[in-house]
Structures are given as C-alpha cells and as structure tokens.
Scaffold this motif. Structure first.
Motif, PDB file in Angstrom:
ATOM      1  N   ILE A 125      10.447   4.293   2.024  1.00  0.00           N
ATOM      2  CA  ILE A 125      10.074   5.705   2.013  1.00  0.00           C
ATOM      3  C   ILE A 125      10.082   6.147   0.557  1.00  0.00           C
ATOM      4  N   ILE A 126       8.972   6.701   0.092  1.00  0.00           N
ATOM      5  CA  ILE A 126       8.831   7.081  -1.312  1.00  0.00           C
ATOM      6  C   ILE A 126       9.499   8.428  -1.553  1.00  0.00           C
ATOM      7  N   ASP A 127      10.429   8.464  -2.506  1.00  0.00           N
ATOM      8  CA  ASP A 127      11.074   9.715  -2.904  1.00  0.00           C
ATOM      9  C   ASP A 127      10.211  10.452  -3.925  1.00  0.00           C
ATOM     10  N   THR A 128       9.785   9.748  -4.958  1.00  0.00           N
ATOM     11  CA  THR A 128       8.901  10.321  -5.965  1.00  0.00           C
ATOM     12  C   THR A 128       7.886   9.260  -6.372  1.00  0.00           C
ATOM     13  N   LEU A 129       6.755   9.732  -6.880  1.00  0.00           N
ATOM     14  CA  LEU A 129       5.687   8.834  -7.308  1.00  0.00           C
ATOM     15  C   LEU A 129       5.064   9.419  -8.565  1.00  0.00           C
ATOM     16  N   GLU A 130       4.991   8.613  -9.601  1.00  0.00           N
ATOM     17  CA  GLU A 130       4.397   9.065 -10.850  1.00  0.00           C
ATOM     18  C   GLU A 130       3.271   8.117 -11.214  1.00  0.00           C
ATOM     19  N   VAL A 131       2.084   8.680 -11.462  1.00  0.00           N
ATOM     20  CA  VAL A 131       0.915   7.880 -11.812  1.00  0.00           C
ATOM     21  C   VAL A 131       0.311   8.441 -13.090  1.00  0.00           C
ATOM     22  N   ASP A 132       0.035   7.572 -14.046  1.00  0.00           N
ATOM     23  CA  ASP A 132      -0.671   7.981 -15.258  1.00  0.00           C
ATOM     24  C   ASP A 132      -2.142   8.072 -14.901  1.00  0.00           C
ATOM     25  N   ARG A 133      -2.599   9.257 -14.552  1.00  0.00           N
ATOM     26  CA  ARG A 133      -3.969   9.463 -14.061  1.00  0.00           C
ATOM     27  C   ARG A 133      -5.015   9.020 -15.085  1.00  0.00           C
ATOM     28  N   GLU A 134      -4.727   9.225 -16.376  1.00  0.00           N
ATOM     29  CA  GLU A 134      -5.692   8.837 -17.407  1.00  0.00           C
ATOM     30  C   GLU A 134      -5.949   7.336 -17.374  1.00  0.00           C
ATOM     31  N   LYS A 135      -4.910   6.541 -17.276  1.00  0.00           N
ATOM     32  CA  LYS A 135      -5.057   5.080 -17.205  1.00  0.00           C
ATOM     33  C   LYS A 135      -5.725   4.678 -15.897  1.00  0.00           C
ATOM     34  N   ALA A 136      -5.376   5.321 -14.797  1.00  0.00           N
ATOM     35  CA  ALA A 136      -5.950   4.998 -13.507  1.00  0.00           C
ATOM     36  C   ALA A 136      -7.449   5.278 -13.492  1.00  0.00           C
ATOM     37  N   GLU A 137      -7.883   6.354 -14.120  1.00  0.00           N
ATOM     38  CA  GLU A 137      -9.297   6.690 -14.171  1.00  0.00           C
ATOM     39  C   GLU A 137     -10.081   5.711 -15.033  1.00  0.00           C
ATOM     40  N   ARG A 138      -9.500   5.227 -16.104  1.00  0.00           N
ATOM     41  CA  ARG A 138     -10.179   4.245 -16.967  1.00  0.00           C
ATOM     42  C   ARG A 138     -10.398   2.924 -16.257  1.00  0.00           C
ATOM     43  N   LYS A 139      -9.471   2.536 -15.368  1.00  0.00           N
ATOM     44  CA  LYS A 139      -9.592   1.280 -14.645  1.00  0.00           C
ATOM     45  C   LYS A 139     -10.641   1.356 -13.545  1.00  0.00           C
ATOM     46  N   ALA A 140     -10.896   2.545 -13.008  1.00  0.00           N
ATOM     47  CA  ALA A 140     -11.824   2.702 -11.880  1.00  0.00           C
ATOM     48  C   ALA A 140     -13.264   2.557 -12.274  1.00  0.00           C
TER      49      ALA A 140
ATOM     50  N   TYR B  27       0.827  -1.199   0.000  1.00  0.00           N
ATOM     51  CA  TYR B  27       0.000   0.000   0.000  1.00  0.00           C
ATOM     52  C   TYR B  27       0.866   1.255   0.000  1.00  0.00           C
ATOM     53  N   ILE B  28       0.353   2.314  -0.609  1.00  0.00           N
ATOM     54  CA  ILE B  28       0.977   3.620  -0.517  1.00  0.00           C
ATOM     55  C   ILE B  28       0.246   4.369   0.584  1.00  0.00           C
ATOM     56  N   CYS B  29       0.989   4.841   1.564  1.00  0.00           N
ATOM     57  CA  CYS B  29       0.396   5.519   2.712  1.00  0.00           C
ATOM     58  C   CYS B  29       1.190   6.773   3.045  1.00  0.00           C
TER      59      CYS B  29
ATOM     60  N   LEU C 237       5.814   2.984   1.694  1.00  0.00           N
ATOM     61  CA  LEU C 237       5.302   1.709   1.219  1.00  0.00           C
ATOM     62  C   LEU C 237       5.049   0.830   2.433  1.00  0.00           C
ATOM     63  N   VAL C 238       3.860   0.246   2.500  1.00  0.00           N
ATOM     64  CA  VAL C 238       3.464  -0.566   3.640  1.00  0.00           C
ATOM     65  C   VAL C 238       3.067  -1.959   3.149  1.00  0.00           C
ATOM     66  N   VAL C 239       3.542  -2.985   3.845  1.00  0.00           N
ATOM     67  CA  VAL C 239       3.146  -4.367   3.557  1.00  0.00           C
ATOM     68  C   VAL C 239       2.352  -4.904   4.738  1.00  0.00           C
ATOM     69  N   SER C 240       1.601  -5.975   4.489  1.00  0.00           N
ATOM     70  CA  SER C 240       0.772  -6.531   5.556  1.00  0.00           C
ATOM     71  C   SER C 240       0.952  -8.041   5.660  1.00  0.00           C
ATOM     72  N   GLY C 241       0.391  -8.591   6.729  1.00  0.00           N
ATOM     73  CA  GLY C 241       0.403 -10.041   6.924  1.00  0.00           C
ATOM     74  C   GLY C 241       1.779 -10.600   7.228  1.00  0.00           C
ATOM     75  N   SER C 242       2.027 -11.804   6.710  1.00  0.00           N
ATOM     76  CA  SER C 242       3.287 -12.480   7.016  1.00  0.00           C
ATOM     77  C   SER C 242       4.493 -11.714   6.489  1.00  0.00           C
ATOM     78  N   THR C 243       4.318 -10.972   5.413  1.00  0.00           N
ATOM     79  CA  THR C 243       5.408 -10.148   4.882  1.00  0.00           C
ATOM     80  C   THR C 243       5.811  -9.078   5.891  1.00  0.00           C
ATOM     81  N   ALA C 244       4.833  -8.503   6.578  1.00  0.00           N
ATOM     82  CA  ALA C 244       5.117  -7.498   7.602  1.00  0.00           C
ATOM     83  C   ALA C 244       5.857  -8.117   8.788  1.00  0.00           C
ATOM     84  N   ARG C 245       5.456  -9.315   9.188  1.00  0.00           N
ATOM     85  CA  ARG C 245       6.146  -9.975  10.308  1.00  0.00           C
ATOM     86  C   ARG C 245       7.604 -10.277   9.951  1.00  0.00           C
ATOM     87  N   ARG C 246       7.835 -10.708   8.736  1.00  0.00           N
ATOM     88  CA  ARG C 246       9.218 -10.963   8.306  1.00  0.00           C
ATOM     89  C   ARG C 246      10.030  -9.674   8.276  1.00  0.00           C
TER      90      ARG C 246
END
Length: 95
Positions: free
Chosen positions: A80-95, A2-4, A55-64
């Motif tokens: 820790i995220i330095d930069t993040l780039e998202v193609d908003r057009e593609k993300a909106e089509r998937k939603a 997850y991105i948090c 960046l956050v992980v959950s479950g057994s990955t988090a325990r490890r």
C-alpha cells in the motif's frame, strides 16, 4: 511491478478451492504507468481498501505472494503506497 488504485472488490461464493480465503480486489493502473489505465482483478495479500494506491505484481511473483505456486492468481497487491514522488520533468522526457 505496477502502480494501481483499488477501485472495487469481487465477491465470489463459488470459486476454485485454492482461492478460498483470498480477498480479490479490482484495481486500475494509474496514469503514472502510461499503459492505458486498464482495470483488472488482483489478490490482496496486504489488506488494501478501495481508493488506496497500491503496488501490484504479476505472474509467478503474484502466485508466490498469494502463498502457493499452484494458486490460479495472475496479479497480487503486495504493498500500500503511503506517498509517491515522481520527477515529472524526467518522466516527460522519457515518453
């Protein structure tokens, strides 16, 4: 994974012994995730600070990531995220 955003920290002087030495942070899912922006606690294994995107992980990955399969951890900050780039057009089509 997850991105948090880190929005706070948790101080707990009394806790399960295996949590001793772990930094606990309050994180909130970002709107990029489209999962409602809930806040939760994650063990910080990378030294994140309040206000940073992580960046956050959950479950057994988090325990490890926390160092033990027997550690009572559901979520862990693993990057820790330095930069993040998202193609908003593609993300909106998937939603």
């Amino acid at each position: 994974m997850y991105i948090c955003q880190v929005i706070g920290h948790v101080w707990a002087t009394k806790k399960e012994e295996s949590l001793t030495g772990l930094k606990l942070m309050v994180v909130q899912e970002t709107e990029t995730n489209k999962r409602g922006g809930k806040a939760f606690v994650a063990a910080d294994v990378v030294g994140a600070g309040i206000g940073e995107q992580v960046l956050v992980v959950s479950g057994s990955t988090a325990r490890r990531a926390a160092g033990s399969d027997n550690c009572p951890v559901d979520c862990a900050i693993v990057g820790i995220i330095d930069t993040l780039e998202v193609d908003r057009e593609k993300a909106e089509r998937k939603a």
